[in-house]
Scaffold this active site. Sequence first.
Site, PDB file in Angstrom:
ATOM      1  N   ARG A  31       0.907  -1.185   0.005  1.00 30.02           N
ATOM      2  CA  ARG A  31      -0.286   0.038  -0.063  1.00 30.02           C
ATOM      3  C   ARG A  31       0.801   1.312   0.047  1.00 30.02           C
ATOM      4  O   ARG A  31       0.511   2.185  -0.885  1.00 30.02           O
ATOM      5  CB  ARG A  31      -1.090   0.191   1.259  1.00 30.02           C
ATOM      6  CG  ARG A  31      -1.704  -1.346   1.155  1.00 30.02           C
ATOM      7  CD  ARG A  31      -3.328  -0.913   1.087  1.00 30.02           C
ATOM      8  NE  ARG A  31      -4.229  -1.788   1.416  1.00 30.02           N
ATOM      9  CZ  ARG A  31      -4.359  -2.860   0.378  1.00 30.02           C
ATOM     10  NH1 ARG A  31      -3.646  -3.319  -0.346  1.00 30.02           N
ATOM     11  NH2 ARG A  31      -5.295  -3.786   1.273  1.00 30.02           N
ATOM     12  N   GLU A 174     -14.656 -13.768   9.667  1.00 35.08           N
ATOM     13  CA  GLU A 174     -14.473 -13.218   8.166  1.00 35.08           C
ATOM     14  C   GLU A 174     -14.546 -14.284   7.115  1.00 35.08           C
ATOM     15  O   GLU A 174     -13.306 -14.480   6.826  1.00 35.08           O
ATOM     16  CB  GLU A 174     -13.675 -12.125   8.105  1.00 35.08           C
ATOM     17  CG  GLU A 174     -13.167 -11.425   6.910  1.00 35.08           C
ATOM     18  CD  GLU A 174     -12.083 -10.383   6.709  1.00 35.08           C
ATOM     19  OE1 GLU A 174     -11.389  -9.972   7.664  1.00 35.08           O
ATOM     20  OE2 GLU A 174     -12.219  -9.861   5.627  1.00 35.08           O
ATOM     21  N   LYS A 216     -18.063 -10.871   9.262  1.00 35.54           N
ATOM     22  CA  LYS A 216     -17.474  -9.823   8.544  1.00 35.54           C
ATOM     23  C   LYS A 216     -17.585 -10.373   6.954  1.00 35.54           C
ATOM     24  O   LYS A 216     -16.663 -11.115   6.749  1.00 35.54           O
ATOM     25  CB  LYS A 216     -16.131  -9.229   8.789  1.00 35.54           C
ATOM     26  CG  LYS A 216     -15.598  -8.512   7.758  1.00 35.54           C
ATOM     27  CD  LYS A 216     -14.228  -7.850   8.265  1.00 35.54           C
ATOM     28  CE  LYS A 216     -13.379  -7.223   7.354  1.00 35.54           C
ATOM     29  NZ  LYS A 216     -12.539  -6.020   8.135  1.00 35.54           N
ATOM     30  N   SER A 258     -14.518  -4.165   2.533  1.00 31.44           N
ATOM     31  CA  SER A 258     -14.890  -3.365   1.173  1.00 31.44           C
ATOM     32  C   SER A 258     -14.395  -4.245   0.013  1.00 31.44           C
ATOM     33  O   SER A 258     -15.045  -4.116  -1.081  1.00 31.44           O
ATOM     34  CB  SER A 258     -14.202  -2.200   1.169  1.00 31.44           C
ATOM     35  OG  SER A 258     -12.877  -1.974   1.476  1.00 31.44           O
ATOM     36  N   GLY A 259     -13.351  -5.147   0.248  1.00 28.59           N
ATOM     37  CA  GLY A 259     -12.959  -5.887  -0.708  1.00 28.59           C
ATOM     38  C   GLY A 259     -12.534  -5.572  -1.913  1.00 28.59           C
ATOM     39  O   GLY A 259     -12.811  -6.512  -3.105  1.00 28.59           O
ATOM     40  N   GLY A 260     -12.030  -4.307  -2.261  1.00 29.82           N
ATOM     41  CA  GLY A 260     -11.547  -3.937  -3.313  1.00 29.82           C
ATOM     42  C   GLY A 260     -12.683  -3.066  -4.206  1.00 29.82           C
ATOM     43  O   GLY A 260     -12.519  -2.537  -5.333  1.00 29.82           O
ATOM     44  N   SER A 286     -16.839  -2.632   8.078  1.00 32.47           N
ATOM     45  CA  SER A 286     -15.304  -2.756   8.795  1.00 32.47           C
ATOM     46  C   SER A 286     -14.331  -2.808   7.512  1.00 32.47           C
ATOM     47  O   SER A 286     -13.803  -3.686   7.168  1.00 32.47           O
ATOM     48  CB  SER A 286     -15.249  -4.102   9.352  1.00 32.47           C
ATOM     49  OG  SER A 286     -14.153  -4.677   9.588  1.00 32.47           O
ATOM     50  N   ARG A 289      -9.602  -0.556   3.004  1.00 32.88           N
ATOM     51  CA  ARG A 289      -9.137   0.298   1.627  1.00 32.88           C
ATOM     52  C   ARG A 289     -10.250   1.399   1.653  1.00 32.88           C
ATOM     53  O   ARG A 289      -9.781   2.557   1.404  1.00 32.88           O
ATOM     54  CB  ARG A 289      -9.010  -0.487   0.496  1.00 32.88           C
ATOM     55  CG  ARG A 289      -7.645  -1.271   0.361  1.00 32.88           C
ATOM     56  CD  ARG A 289      -7.884  -2.354  -0.493  1.00 32.88           C
ATOM     57  NE  ARG A 289      -8.495  -3.733  -0.147  1.00 32.88           N
ATOM     58  CZ  ARG A 289      -8.563  -4.503  -0.724  1.00 32.88           C
ATOM     59  NH1 ARG A 289      -8.073  -4.575  -2.057  1.00 32.88           N
ATOM     60  NH2 ARG A 289      -9.324  -5.525  -0.475  1.00 32.88           N
TER      61      ARG A 289
HETATM   62  P1  13P Z   1     -10.956  -4.200   2.678  1.00 29.95           P
HETATM   63  O1  13P Z   1     -12.234  -3.232   3.182  1.00 29.95           O
HETATM   64  O2  13P Z   1      -9.688  -3.244   2.173  1.00 29.95           O
HETATM   65  O3  13P Z   1     -11.499  -5.331   1.811  1.00 29.95           O
HETATM   66  O4  13P Z   1     -10.219  -4.792   3.966  1.00 29.95           O
HETATM   67  C1  13P Z   1     -11.033  -5.225   5.119  1.00 29.95           C
HETATM   68  C2  13P Z   1     -10.330  -6.435   5.755  1.00 29.95           C
HETATM   69  O5  13P Z   1      -9.941  -6.459   6.816  1.00 29.95           O
HETATM   70  C3  13P Z   1      -9.889  -7.527   4.745  1.00 29.95           C
HETATM   71  O6  13P Z   1      -9.524  -8.651   5.700  1.00 29.95           O
END
Ligand code: 13P
Length: 336
Positions: A31, A174, A216, A258-260, A286, A289
């Site tokens: 990052r 998650e 999550k 958010s996952g991308g 949660s 990014r």
């Molecule tokens: P993102 O929201 O960037 O996907 O990260 C959340 C997260 O904790 C992934 O494990």
Amino acid sequence: MSELNKIALKIITGGKGILAADESTGTMTKRLEAVKVNSNEENRLNFRKALFTSESMKKCIGGVILYDETIKQSSGSKTIPELITESGAIVGIKVDTGAKSLAGSNDEKITEGLDGLRERLKEYYKLGARFTKWRGVYSISDKYPSKLSIHSNAHALARYAALVQECGMVPIVEPEVLMDGNHSARVCYEKTSEVIKKCFEELIISKIDLTGVILKPNMILDGSGVTQKIDGEQVAQLTLKCLKESVPEEVPGIAFLSGGQGEIEATENLNLINKSNNTKFIMTYSYGRALQQSALKYWAKDINDISGTQKTFNHRANLCSLAAQGKWSKDLEIQS
Ligand code: 13P
């Protein structure tokens, strides 16, 4: 109400969500390098400290997930967990040790970190953590996720959750079904439903107190390679349908990754989910990014401009908080 349920509710109630600042050193380095900042311990801490001492922490952030390096760092006379606790947020910690190749499957992953976990949890509790995170990762293709991956990751998540609750902390469970690929949102819905149902089957076998768990999950989206994507309204409907069908009602809340997704996309989708939330669950964020991206880009231009960085973060956190209450609108996106 159990102590664990109280902690879970404190993290996610009242328009609050979670700041996922638990990137491993490897991920954080990627990052930082992407915005041309050198990834050393000091820079990693300084960016994160800017976020943790932002004004919006009090109103918008109920919990912060840290990485092992950060939970042991200090700023002046205060430890980082003390700094976070002062803002009213609860300290969380990522406790898995990453996703490794799954034996018996060619391209899938199994998350590791169960060995010695009970001892590590005790140490994290002493350092101030009251909740934890473990991420299982699944990809979609014509043959994946396999039964083996769905079963193995669910079993690991349940063993993790049992140890965490034994230590008096709330486990974030998650299971992330990745967006990579050309699959439709319908396939994402089917696979995510199967993954989540299996996780709860295993959590129940492990006698987890479901009132002291936060799920999550990913939202239900088309694969990233799909050109004609479903709109936000459809994302919200499919996501709600999936969760209503797959998550036991005792679970107090769901905090999406958010996952991308882009920042605005993740915010808008969360808002639409909340506008038509027909479940008993609190639905919040949660985000890693989708909470940090703009602030990181701003900070990278001048790493000494902390107040500008915080202003950018506050803006994003406020919008996410509005979305967690179904009160976001696109015109609020323009930053003054
Ligand atoms: P993102 O929201 O960037 O996907 O990260 C959340 C997260 O904790 C992934 O494990």
